[in-house]
Design a protein around this motif. Structure first.
Motif, PDB file in Angstrom:
ATOM      1  N   TYR A   1      -2.037  32.001  13.173  1.00 54.08           N
ATOM      2  CA  TYR A   1      -2.836  32.040  11.894  1.00 54.08           C
ATOM      3  C   TYR A   1      -1.860  32.648  10.883  1.00 54.08           C
ATOM      4  CZ  TYR A   1      -5.708  33.109   7.923  1.00 54.08           C
ATOM      5  OH  TYR A   1      -6.106  33.300   6.695  1.00 54.08           O
ATOM      6  N   GLU A   2      -1.299  33.920  11.456  1.00 54.29           N
ATOM      7  CA  GLU A   2      -0.554  34.641  10.313  1.00 54.29           C
ATOM      8  C   GLU A   2       0.938  33.928   9.970  1.00 54.29           C
ATOM      9  OE1 GLU A   2      -1.784  39.450  11.286  1.00 54.29           O
ATOM     10  OE2 GLU A   2      -0.285  38.266  12.656  1.00 54.29           O
ATOM     11  N   VAL A   3       1.487  33.314  11.093  1.00 53.87           N
ATOM     12  CA  VAL A   3       2.572  32.461  10.863  1.00 53.87           C
ATOM     13  C   VAL A   3       1.967  31.344   9.945  1.00 53.87           C
ATOM     14  CG1 VAL A   3       4.151  30.779  11.882  1.00 53.87           C
ATOM     15  CG2 VAL A   3       3.600  32.971  13.055  1.00 53.87           C
ATOM     16  N   VAL A   4       1.092  30.581  10.271  1.00 59.95           N
ATOM     17  CA  VAL A   4       0.461  29.687   9.027  1.00 59.95           C
ATOM     18  C   VAL A   4       0.574  30.147   7.854  1.00 59.95           C
ATOM     19  CG1 VAL A   4      -1.298  28.179   8.412  1.00 59.95           C
ATOM     20  CG2 VAL A   4      -0.559  28.205  10.965  1.00 59.95           C
ATOM     21  N   ARG A   5       0.049  31.296   7.630  1.00 60.81           N
ATOM     22  CA  ARG A   5      -0.335  31.663   6.254  1.00 60.81           C
ATOM     23  C   ARG A   5       0.853  32.044   5.618  1.00 60.81           C
ATOM     24  NH1 ARG A   5      -4.558  36.395   4.845  1.00 60.81           N
ATOM     25  NH2 ARG A   5      -2.438  37.559   4.651  1.00 60.81           N
ATOM     26  N   ASN A   6       1.651  33.075   6.412  1.00 60.10           N
ATOM     27  CA  ASN A   6       2.794  33.822   5.936  1.00 60.10           C
ATOM     28  C   ASN A   6       3.972  32.996   5.889  1.00 60.10           C
ATOM     29  OD1 ASN A   6       1.129  36.298   5.076  1.00 60.10           O
ATOM     30  ND2 ASN A   6       1.277  36.639   7.381  1.00 60.10           N
ATOM     31  N   VAL A   7       4.405  32.111   6.840  1.00 58.00           N
ATOM     32  CA  VAL A   7       5.545  31.446   6.826  1.00 58.00           C
ATOM     33  C   VAL A   7       5.317  29.898   6.439  1.00 58.00           C
ATOM     34  CG1 VAL A   7       7.482  30.824   8.471  1.00 58.00           C
ATOM     35  CG2 VAL A   7       6.374  32.943   8.611  1.00 58.00           C
ATOM     36  N   ILE A   8       4.477  28.914   7.080  1.00 56.88           N
ATOM     37  CA  ILE A   8       4.448  27.877   6.891  1.00 56.88           C
ATOM     38  C   ILE A   8       4.167  27.357   5.568  1.00 56.88           C
ATOM     39  CG2 ILE A   8       3.402  25.810   7.642  1.00 56.88           C
ATOM     40  CD1 ILE A   8       3.370  26.709  10.425  1.00 56.88           C
TER      41      ILE A   8
ATOM     42  N   SER B   1      -2.479  13.911   3.421  1.00 56.55           N
ATOM     43  CA  SER B   1      -2.119  14.783   4.362  1.00 56.55           C
ATOM     44  C   SER B   1      -0.808  14.083   5.099  1.00 56.55           C
ATOM     45  CB  SER B   1      -3.144  14.373   5.606  1.00 56.55           C
ATOM     46  OG  SER B   1      -3.265  13.001   5.990  1.00 56.55           O
ATOM     47  N   SER B   2      -0.235  12.929   4.997  1.00 56.90           N
ATOM     48  CA  SER B   2       0.980  12.574   5.605  1.00 56.90           C
ATOM     49  C   SER B   2       2.092  13.429   5.359  1.00 56.90           C
ATOM     50  CB  SER B   2       1.354  11.152   5.220  1.00 56.90           C
ATOM     51  OG  SER B   2       0.226  10.408   5.510  1.00 56.90           O
ATOM     52  N   LEU B   3       2.375  13.477   3.778  1.00 54.37           N
ATOM     53  CA  LEU B   3       3.541  14.235   3.318  1.00 54.37           C
ATOM     54  C   LEU B   3       3.274  15.698   3.979  1.00 54.37           C
ATOM     55  CD1 LEU B   3       5.661  13.478   1.822  1.00 54.37           C
ATOM     56  CD2 LEU B   3       4.530  14.359  -0.446  1.00 54.37           C
ATOM     57  N   GLY B   4       2.226  16.186   3.838  1.00 55.02           N
ATOM     58  CA  GLY B   4       1.973  17.842   4.317  1.00 55.02           C
ATOM     59  C   GLY B   4       2.469  17.809   5.703  1.00 55.02           C
TER      60      GLY B   4
ATOM     61  N   SER C   1      -6.146  20.341   6.954  1.00 54.78           N
ATOM     62  CA  SER C   1      -6.209  20.696   8.454  1.00 54.78           C
ATOM     63  C   SER C   1      -5.418  19.493   9.338  1.00 54.78           C
ATOM     64  CB  SER C   1      -7.738  20.685   8.856  1.00 54.78           C
ATOM     65  OG  SER C   1      -8.767  21.275   7.924  1.00 54.78           O
ATOM     66  N   ILE C   2      -5.465  18.341   8.845  1.00 56.53           N
ATOM     67  CA  ILE C   2      -4.707  17.369   9.426  1.00 56.53           C
ATOM     68  C   ILE C   2      -3.351  17.467   9.285  1.00 56.53           C
ATOM     69  CG2 ILE C   2      -4.185  14.452   9.517  1.00 56.53           C
ATOM     70  CD1 ILE C   2      -7.290  14.181   8.574  1.00 56.53           C
ATOM     71  N   SER C   3      -2.929  17.784   8.051  1.00 55.45           N
ATOM     72  CA  SER C   3      -1.390  18.313   7.859  1.00 55.45           C
ATOM     73  C   SER C   3      -1.038  19.152   9.072  1.00 55.45           C
ATOM     74  CB  SER C   3      -1.087  18.809   6.557  1.00 55.45           C
ATOM     75  OG  SER C   3      -1.483  17.779   5.660  1.00 55.45           O
ATOM     76  N   LEU C   4      -1.868  20.281   9.048  1.00 54.02           N
ATOM     77  CA  LEU C   4      -1.363  21.526  10.018  1.00 54.02           C
ATOM     78  C   LEU C   4      -1.468  21.125  11.448  1.00 54.02           C
ATOM     79  CD1 LEU C   4      -3.061  24.723   8.946  1.00 54.02           C
ATOM     80  CD2 LEU C   4      -0.683  24.250   9.165  1.00 54.02           C
ATOM     81  N   PHE C   5      -2.681  20.207  11.611  1.00 55.42           N
ATOM     82  CA  PHE C   5      -2.844  19.785  13.179  1.00 55.42           C
ATOM     83  C   PHE C   5      -1.526  18.942  13.736  1.00 55.42           C
ATOM     84  CE2 PHE C   5      -4.267  16.946  16.427  1.00 55.42           C
ATOM     85  CZ  PHE C   5      -5.098  17.655  17.250  1.00 55.42           C
TER      86      PHE C   5
END
Lengths: 357, 284
Positions: free
Chosen positions: B184-191, B158-161, B85-89
């Protein structure tokens, strides 16, 4: 070109190593004046050594350094001949003595003990018999309201609470003294657990160091464990009276610990004081020792280095240094032990000749 | 010799020195553990008996191998949702601004806290809490250590992520959005597919850290030299055992401890190697 670079690197590495080696050799030139005396070993007497070595350095102008790296490390250091003296809470047994590179001598310096500390609501004062010690630490008595505990402690209200045994997770002279006592009073302990600086515990939680054990006990209601007396005294920890061989319940104190050393002592001072037969002696007491080579000319040590080392140790057992023991919560050597220690120091030689102080 | 050459020799020299040191460490561990290996053979790896008492010495590494793997993998599982979560945030949702940079500093700060401080906090706060929740009687054990480890390794995980997620090409994300994808779809399918190997590398780094952690674990795990019966039982890890027992060890015990050090070294090596393999698979 590649080869050249590797060669260059190798030369740098070799030069570094060689310069380190030389520095060591220079220091050990033969009739040099001693500037420092180095010792290493037991952590248990460290506060005492720290205090008296500091004042010795101040008075005599010779630097005494002591590394509290543990008794095992102390014995290793003296075996490797990298220190002037080693320090150990447990004397070297015959097998270990035979495996040393040369004859070593033991000099007792002070006394300490191991206390049984516990945490119960209402802080009742408790008494323990050897049978209770065996029962609790073998995990046979598991609740404080056990009839066997009540029998020895009439009038004390004991709660219905699980007993949590706390032991030292690190190797320790404290554990050695404790298990030495337990092996003497309990056949079962001797067979199943034995003695040593670390053990295979039948029950309990391991915590690191005296502070770790003390902290875990104070955090856990119903806990019981063993702690070095020097730490327990200085922290004012509540401790149990323990029944000695003469049948008296003895509270650990510097007096009752010294009293434990009143009995016969062999000439080499290697004696276990646990389960003492002295009537007023605390049964979990022990000497702590300095370990030195009998022949002081080793590793190119100078005569002055040897003389200064022996002079220091002679001073440690003198009344001057011994009166400092109680200030840091240790018990002083009884007179008979001082005599034996001085006799041991008299045996030390340099090139086979006695050392003049 | 010109400065170019001197500089070059210096670089080569320090490079070679690093290799020498690494080889030296392995060699020392290897030589030091020979007596133990002679005594116990491969049985050392699967014997569960650790008895250091005089005259009946017998050493086996299994309780500590299990303890190490159990605490560190459990820690990684606990840390995963938080670290991810922290990485994404920080990497995707809020890259700049006061709050994210504050969060970033706090996470970095976690990496700088000495482990003994984590241990103290665990001892005085976490352990009583675990006991109060009734998870086990005194609050010590594998689970408590894992929670502390989980907190300790969050920055590594988290940092590297966050870094890799922020490097996912904007054009890819924009393309996905233009096709009508939700965030959400971008996160799941692209990132995640794009940054997967980098995120994973962070977890391997974190796992390595958890495997080697000593002090905080020693203070919380209960140091029982038996195979743990569950995650709420007491246990011990290889690093914690070495730190505890090394000072007073001699003879057979000393070489057994060195062999444990060698095993720890090998396990860390295997973890890193597996990590690299998986990363290659992910990025391919």
């Amino acid at each position: 070109m590649k080869k050249f670079q590797l060669l260059f690197a190798a030369i740098i590495a070799l030069a570094l190593m060689a310069s380190c080696g030389n520095a060591g050799k220079d220091k050990a030139a033969n009739n040099k004046k001693a500037k420092t005396i180095t010792g290493a070993g037991a952590t248990f007497p460290y506060p005492f050594y720290n205090k008296i070595f500091k004042s010795y350095t101040k008075e005599q102008g010779i630097l005494v350094t002591y590394g509290a790296i543990g008794s095992g490390g102390g014995v290793r250091s003296i075996t490797d001949k990298i220190v002037d003296f080693g320090a150990s809470d447990a004397f070297l047994n015959d097998k270990k003595l035979a495996s040393m590179p040369a004859e070593v001598l033991h000099v007792p310096t002070c006394l300490g003990a191991v206390v049984a500390a516990y945490n119960l609501p209402g802080k009742p004062e408790l008494k323990f018999t050897p049978e209770l010690m065996e029962g609790v630490f073998m995990g046979k008595i598991t609740n404080w309201n056990d009839a066997k505990i009540a029998e020895v402690n009439p009038g004390v209200t004991l709660p219905d609470m699980e007993i949590t045994v706390v032991y030292r997770s690190d190797g320790s002279g404290t554990t050695f003294i404790f298990s030495d006592y337990m092996s003497k009073i309990s056949k079962e302990w001797e067979e199943k657990v034995g003695k040593g600086k670390a053990l295979k515990w039948p029950v309990g939680i391991g915590a690191k160091g005296n502070p770790g054990v003390a902290g875990t006990i104070s955090q856990t209601e119903g806990a019981i464990g063993y702690i070095g007396s020097e730490y327990a005294f200085s922290m004012g920890i509540q401790m149990a009276q323990i029944k000695n061989q003469a049948g008296n319940y003895i509270l650990p104190s510097t007096e009752s610990i010294s009293a434990a050393a009143k009995g016969e002592m062999p000439a080499d001072t290697r004696v276990s004081l646990t389960n003492t037969d002295a009537a007023d002696g605390y049964p979990l007491s022990s000497f702590t020792w300095l370990v030195i080579y009998k022949e002081q000319n080793y590793n190119d040590r100078s005569l002055d280095q040897a003389t200064q080392t022996i002079k220091l140790i002679d001073w440690v057992v003198s009344a001057d240094a011994q009166k400092e023991t109680t200030k840091v919560h240790y018990a002083p050597l009884p007179d008979a032990a001082v005599e034996k220690a001085k006799a041991v120091l008299g045996k030390v030689t340099y090139n086979g000749k006695a050392i003049k102080l | 010799m010109n400065s170019e050459k001197i500089f070059r020799y210096l670089l080569v020299g320090s490079g070679v020195l690093m290799v020498l040191i690494a080889v030296g460490i392995v060699a020392t561990l290897f030589v030091g553990s020979i007596p133990s290996f002679k005594e116990f053979g491969f049985g050392f790896l699967y014997s569960a008996d650790w008895d250091p008492s005089e005259g009946r010495e017998n050493y086996g590494a299994l309780p500590f191998i299990i303890g190490t793997l159990l605490t560190s993998i459990l820690a990684l599982i606990i840390t995963f949702p938080f670290a991810f979560s922290i990485s994404l945030f920080l990497g995707e949702y809020f890259k700049d601004g006061v709050l994210p940079s504050f969060l970033r500093s706090v996470v970095d700060l976690l990496a700088g806290i000495p482990s003994v401080v984590y241990g103290l906090w665990g001892f005085y706060t976490l352990k009583p809490l675990v006991a109060e929740l009734g998870l086990n009687a005194q609050g010590f054990g594998i689970f408590t250590s894992s929670v502390i480890l989980a907190i300790m390794i969050i920055p590594y995980a988290s940092s590297l992520g966050a870094e890799v997620i922020s490097m996912v090409p904007g054009s890819l994300k924009e393309a996905a959005y233009s096709l009508g994808a939700t965030r959400y779809e971008v996160v799941r399918n692209v990132i995640v597919p794009n940054a997967g190997s980098g995120i994973f590398a962070g977890y391997i780094l974190a796992l390595g850290r958890a495997i080697g952690e000593t002090m905080a674990v020693t203070m919380l795990i209960g140091n029982s030299n038996e195979i743990p019966t569950g995650i709420f039982d007491l246990g011990n890890t290889m690093a914690s055992l070495i730190a505890n027992q090394f000072g007073e060890a001699e003879g057979l015990k000393l070489t057994a401890l060195i062999e444990i050090g060698l095993i720890l070294f090998v396990i860390t090596g295997i973890v890193n190697y597996l990590g690299k393999l998986i990363m290659k698979k992910l990025s391919a």
